[in-house]
Scaffold this motif. Sequence first.
Motif, short mmCIF file in Angstrom:
data_model
loop_
_atom_site.label_atom_id
_atom_site.label_comp_id
_atom_site.label_asym_id
_atom_site.label_seq_id
_atom_site.Cartn_x
_atom_site.Cartn_y
_atom_site.Cartn_z
N MET A 17 0.85 -1.20 0.00
CA MET A 17 0.00 0.00 0.00
C MET A 17 0.89 1.24 0.00
O MET A 17 1.99 1.21 0.55
CB MET A 17 -0.94 -0.02 1.20
N ARG A 75 5.63 11.41 5.89
CA ARG A 75 5.07 10.07 5.92
C ARG A 75 4.62 9.73 7.36
O ARG A 75 5.35 9.97 8.32
CB ARG A 75 6.15 9.09 5.47
N ALA A 76 3.44 9.16 7.47
CA ALA A 76 2.95 8.77 8.79
C ALA A 76 3.73 7.57 9.30
O ALA A 76 3.96 6.61 8.56
CB ALA A 76 1.46 8.44 8.73
N LEU A 77 4.16 7.64 10.55
CA LEU A 77 4.90 6.53 11.15
C LEU A 77 4.18 5.96 12.37
O LEU A 77 4.54 4.90 12.86
CB LEU A 77 6.30 7.00 11.59
N ILE A 78 3.20 6.69 12.87
CA ILE A 78 2.53 6.28 14.10
C ILE A 78 1.03 6.24 13.86
O ILE A 78 0.48 7.13 13.22
CB ILE A 78 2.83 7.28 15.25
N LYS A 79 0.40 5.20 14.40
CA LYS A 79 -1.06 5.18 14.42
C LYS A 79 -1.49 5.27 15.87
O LYS A 79 -1.18 4.40 16.67
CB LYS A 79 -1.58 3.90 13.77
N LYS A 103 -3.21 8.96 12.07
CA LYS A 103 -1.89 8.60 11.54
C LYS A 103 -1.01 9.84 11.52
O LYS A 103 -1.37 10.85 10.91
CB LYS A 103 -2.03 8.03 10.13
N LYS A 154 -5.78 -4.64 21.74
CA LYS A 154 -5.59 -5.23 20.42
C LYS A 154 -6.89 -5.17 19.63
O LYS A 154 -6.91 -4.86 18.44
CB LYS A 154 -5.13 -6.68 20.61
#
Lengths: 405, 121
Positions: free
Chosen positions: A1, A13-17, A24, A254
């Motif tokens: 993706m 660029r997103a690195l964390i959610k 993001k 989770k």
Amino acid sequence: MPPALCALCKTERALIKRPKNHQKLCKGCFIQIFEDEVHHTIISSNLFFPGEKVAVGASGGKDSTVLASVLKTLNERHHYGVDLVLLSIDEGIKGYRDDSLETVKRNAVQYDMPLKIVGYDELYGWTMDQVVETIGKKGNCTYCGVFRRQALDRGAKILGIKHVVTGHNADDVAETVLMNLLRGDLPRLSRSTSIVTGSDASEVKRSKPLKYSYEKEIVLYAHHKKLDYFSTECIYSPEAFRGSARSLIKNLEKVRPSAILDVVRSGEDMARLVPGATQDSCRCDGKPASHQAAADDDNIGGCGSANGRTNGGEMAAMEKRLRENEAAEAGELETEITVTKIEVQRHDRPNQTNGQPKTPGTNLPVRLKQKLGTCEKCGYMSSQKLCQACMLLEGLNKNRPEITL
Amino acid sequence: MSTIQAAEKPPEDIEIPKPELSIVVEFTGGLEMLFSDQRRHPLSIPVTNKEGNPLTIADLIEHLCNHTMKDTRKELFVLDDHLRPGILVLINDADWELEGEEAYEIQAGDNILFVSTLHGG
């Protein structure tokens, strides 16, 4: 993706959610928002005042390292004017605490903060190694926990500091809420959700500025800021690696990441129903905090309680509180340990110069707030004649094998 | 598209060395104690899994359990055939939740970092 772009700056660029809202973010925006949210918690709870001396309970682990780093950053950025000191406890466990204390020593240099290390040996005359030698591994966590709690207070007193901040995070609070729920211990549940504890009853207050911070984000913050921390497990209780409440929390996260803050919020709501509860959640929550003039950035979604809830149940809560007051006071034992004999026995350490007068008379069964007494031996706050540490020490000292005098 | 025909596939019964990917796997936050107290593990892993599909993070986790982890306490890394909840994965510094988690197909040169959030200070 294709790589997702940061939801805020829309360039990196997103690195964390983010677990709380699935946002993001890129590294820079994540670090910024993490700090902003802790700042929001600090301001909206009025945690500090200018000129205050604050000790950071520092273990060298991720939470306290992040706490020290963030507080330093925010103190400089927002001019809190607080005086930060690192305070570490040495339980006296060879091969466990040594490495993490080395980390704290490095942190002291990195963050330019004074460091004070207080040892169980100097405070109590016992290291945990010696305790385990005497009583075995079973139940040693009780000793360690009781000793540590007091050790932070005593260390703070030595430094002349009245406020200790700890690195407890949202996962920790959620875990405690669940554990106390499972034990049916609502008074303790109430206390554990408060961001500030012990301010009335004891001379040293505690607070948890990371109360609304996800453990995941704390670890990611430490990673992306390249903070120097140390991870370890106590050699005496490797099974403590996972409490079942902890596993439950992580499994819930989770499936539904927001569950952690939801449990924290539920705990805060339940706390309101508990008699004697003083604090509640972040004051931006429904209550127009009177002292919030300083909250310049009020609408950062910093605390976990900003989901437009109302506090309509407060009147009912008050009535319930009045009704239950007595019952709960009777039930609110500080400890399960009961002492039958109270013969005078010297504390291993001479009484602190804490200015607290010994008040052996205050333990009359007056139906007042239970927590206001002090320990007959050491003067530490206690609802019983002897504080928990002195009770444990009494047992230990009786069993001390061939003591060298 | 190139018009040159791809090299003829060798007959399946002939043993040829499987092509491998070079990646770096790192363990931190306390996980290094399960992996020989070593944070950084440069690894060569097969390009495809048993089914012949590109190797995913799920396959890597299995590979790590079978080949890299000497510690017997597998349950501290894997629970019910999945990575233990509370362990974060960063793929080239990005949260694996942004990359498809276990389904992410590993590329040569990837850096895969496993960070435990479960350990104390």
